[in-house]
Design a protein around this motif. Structure first.
Motif, PDB file in Angstrom:
ATOM      1  N   PHE A 242       0.827  -1.196   0.000  1.00  0.00           N
ATOM      2  CA  PHE A 242       0.000   0.000   0.000  1.00  0.00           C
ATOM      3  C   PHE A 242       0.863   1.247   0.000  1.00  0.00           C
ATOM      4  O   PHE A 242       2.022   1.222   0.428  1.00  0.00           O
ATOM      5  N   MET A 243       0.278   2.336  -0.474  1.00  0.00           N
ATOM      6  CA  MET A 243       0.941   3.632  -0.442  1.00  0.00           C
ATOM      7  C   MET A 243      -0.048   4.675   0.069  1.00  0.00           C
ATOM      8  O   MET A 243      -1.227   4.653  -0.272  1.00  0.00           O
ATOM      9  N   LEU A 244       0.466   5.591   0.897  1.00  0.00           N
ATOM     10  CA  LEU A 244      -0.325   6.713   1.394  1.00  0.00           C
ATOM     11  C   LEU A 244       0.155   7.973   0.684  1.00  0.00           C
ATOM     12  O   LEU A 244       1.354   8.202   0.553  1.00  0.00           O
ATOM     13  N   THR A 245      -0.772   8.786   0.209  1.00  0.00           N
ATOM     14  CA  THR A 245      -0.415  10.016  -0.496  1.00  0.00           C
ATOM     15  C   THR A 245      -1.051  11.214   0.191  1.00  0.00           C
ATOM     16  O   THR A 245      -2.134  11.118   0.766  1.00  0.00           O
ATOM     17  N   ALA A 246      -0.378  12.363   0.132  1.00  0.00           N
ATOM     18  CA  ALA A 246      -0.880  13.601   0.727  1.00  0.00           C
ATOM     19  C   ALA A 246      -0.863  14.692  -0.325  1.00  0.00           C
ATOM     20  O   ALA A 246       0.135  14.866  -1.032  1.00  0.00           O
ATOM     21  N   SER A 247      -1.953  15.443  -0.413  1.00  0.00           N
ATOM     22  CA  SER A 247      -2.086  16.405  -1.506  1.00  0.00           C
ATOM     23  C   SER A 247      -2.554  17.774  -1.032  1.00  0.00           C
ATOM     24  O   SER A 247      -3.113  17.929   0.065  1.00  0.00           O
ATOM     25  N   SER A 248      -2.330  18.763  -1.907  1.00  0.00           N
ATOM     26  CA  SER A 248      -2.806  20.117  -1.641  1.00  0.00           C
ATOM     27  C   SER A 248      -4.314  20.227  -1.799  1.00  0.00           C
ATOM     28  O   SER A 248      -4.892  21.277  -1.491  1.00  0.00           O
ATOM     29  N   ASP A 249      -4.972  19.170  -2.284  1.00  0.00           N
ATOM     30  CA  ASP A 249      -6.431  19.190  -2.405  1.00  0.00           C
ATOM     31  C   ASP A 249      -7.137  18.824  -1.099  1.00  0.00           C
ATOM     32  O   ASP A 249      -8.337  18.547  -1.083  1.00  0.00           O
ATOM     33  N   SER A 250      -6.364  18.800   0.002  1.00  0.00           N
ATOM     34  CA  SER A 250      -6.891  18.548   1.360  1.00  0.00           C
ATOM     35  C   SER A 250      -7.285  17.099   1.604  1.00  0.00           C
ATOM     36  O   SER A 250      -7.994  16.809   2.563  1.00  0.00           O
ATOM     37  N   THR A 251      -6.839  16.180   0.760  1.00  0.00           N
ATOM     38  CA  THR A 251      -7.164  14.774   0.963  1.00  0.00           C
ATOM     39  C   THR A 251      -5.911  13.911   0.982  1.00  0.00           C
ATOM     40  O   THR A 251      -4.858  14.301   0.464  1.00  0.00           O
TER      41      THR A 251
END
Length: 461
Positions: A242-251
């Motif tokens: 699995f991979m966790l991602t963090a974005s500027s779209d608040s999600t």
């Protein structure tokens, strides 16, 4: 709403920073969580004891990265003030610093054995240091713009770095050479990290996509366009599936790398999400953002894999990778060879000096000659009551009627009303699930097109 045992759950909520959170790191035993911020401070949160968090102050400018040593004995922080500081995460506030670069230091990481420190900077360089003596070892030069991030491979033999020059580079530590370069066309990568197997590299890109490169073939392995804004950071789950991602779209997104699609969307921050991290065992993860908050979550989504008799694997642990240099050796290759041999001999001598890990760590703390100044530690900082977060489950996109939104706020009469409204919102969730399915098919087509392009280039050669 229905909740399954494999859904991530919100655990705790911390608030204490006065500006955006830039980086997070769990203690190896998950007893502490450290966060860095643009407010020039570190906050060390105690997770197991009823001891409040403490604020550490020493840097003169924003802190851009922070990490625990593999032993958990010390913390390293990198700052816009061009320095790297080594801390003992205790109330006494012991620390030392050294000027590592000529411009802002954006990334810092300990080697897997804890002996070395890797830094990356806006001065376009990546540098390697000995922790104990704070001694400079070597630099890796090749980027033509700011270096955003640099990380060790799991076995400590390779490095990966990414830069605003739109390249991701793989470096061999023993030779000091760049052995592979991946170039971006649209936008630069913001963050890179090795897959736990060491055979692949993931990158978070400013054009809202995530890429996974296979180092064995030197080609793009997976491509995800799961966000609507720049992807600021990615983290592989320690098990590698699995991979966790963090974005500027608040999600945040949880990607199932074996199925090649997002399976959860996590909402809890009110602004850009700038930092994420997993605990060493993968049971927990944390997130931080421009809203100055730190959220802690329980993973759960790997429970299916634990129940399997034959575990799933994206990439099997690989033996020693062999690379050919991207450029042919020049006339100075002999001198470079001598330099590499000398560096190798020095490394062997360093290994012989270390009898075991505990003695080595003890020597580090003594030799660092840390200064103790309680003015560097201020606190305590209390944690905040639970807040409302949202988790969108996309595991069952083939059956849209089973997709669900899980609200983790304690249930009340409002929860009963939400159950009543569930049927009216069913069609909306079905449309969203179908849209995700179409996007997944689109991403697959993009990957196949890129692989076809690579194959055509290979055949032309």
């Amino acid at each position: 709403m229905v909740e399954t045992a494999c859904d991530p759950t919100f655990e705790r909520h911390f608030k204490g920073h006065k500006d955006g959170v830039t980086a997070l790191s769990f203690h190896p035993n998950a007893i502490q969580l450290v966060s860095s911020s643009l407010d020039k401070t570190l906050l060390v949160w105690n997770l197991t004891e009823s001891v409040r968090a403490y604020r550490f102050i020493a840097h003169s400018d924003s802190i851009l990265d922070v990490c625990y040593a593999p032993s958990g004995e010390v913390i390293a922080s990198a700052s816009k003030d061009r320095s790297v500081r080594i801390w003992v995460p205790k109330v006494t506030g012991q620390s030392i610093d050294f000027k590592a670069h000529s411009f802002a230091v954006r990334s810092v990481q300990f080697s897997p054995d804890g002996e070395k420190l890797l830094t990356a900077s806006d001065d376009k360089s990546v540098k390697l240091w000995m922790v104990c003596q704070r001694r400079f070892l070597t630099s890796f030069n090749g980027h033509t713009n700011w270096v955003r991030c640099a990380k060790f491979s799991p076995d400590g033999r390779l490095l990966v770095s990414c830069s605003d020059d739109k390249t991701t580079k793989i470096w061999d530590i023993s030779s000091g050479q760049c052995v592979k370069t991946f170039s971006e066309i649209k936008a630069p990568p913001a963050y890179v990290e090795f897959h736990p197997s060491g055979a692949a590299v993931g990158s978070a890109n400013m054009d809202a996509c995530v890429k996974l490169y296979d180092l064995r073939t030197g080609s793009l392995y997976q491509y995800y366009a799961a966000h609507k804004g720049p992807v600021n950071m990615i983290k592989f789950h320690p098990k590698g599936n699995f991979m966790l991602t963090a974005s500027s779209d608040s999600t945040m997104k949880v990607l199932d790398l074996l199925e090649g699609r997002p399976i959860y969307t996590l909402k809890g921050h009110t602004g850009e999400i700038t930092s994420i991290t997993f605990s060493q065992d993968g049971d927990f993860f944390a997130s931080g953002g421009t809203d100055r908050q730190v959220l802690m979550w329980k993973s759960n989504f790997c429970k299916d894999d634990k129940a399997r008799k034959v575990p799933r694997q994206l990439i099997s642990p690989t033996s020693k990778l062999e690379f050919k240099l991207d450029v042919e050796p020049d006339g100075k290759s002999l001198a470079d060879s001598e330099k590499r041999e000398k560096h190798k001999q020095q490394g062997e001598q360093d290994e012989e000096e270390i009898i075991n890990r505990e003695e080595y760590l003890s020597d580090i703390l003594k030799d660092l000659n840390l200064e103790s100044d309680r003015s560097h530690c201020r606190g305590p900082i209390a944690d905040i009551p639970r807040k409302e977060v949202e988790i969108i489950n996309m595991r069952n996109i083939k059956s849209p009627e089973k997709s669900r939104v899980i609200n983790l706020k304690p249930q009340s009469k409002r929860h009963e009303k939400s159950l009543y409204a569930q049927s009216s919102s069913q069609s909306i969730r079905a449309v969203e699930a179908l849209r995700d399915q179409v996007q997944s098919l689109h991403d697959t087509v993009n990957v196949l097109e890129e692989r076809l392009t690579v194959l055509e280039e290979t055949l032309k050669k």
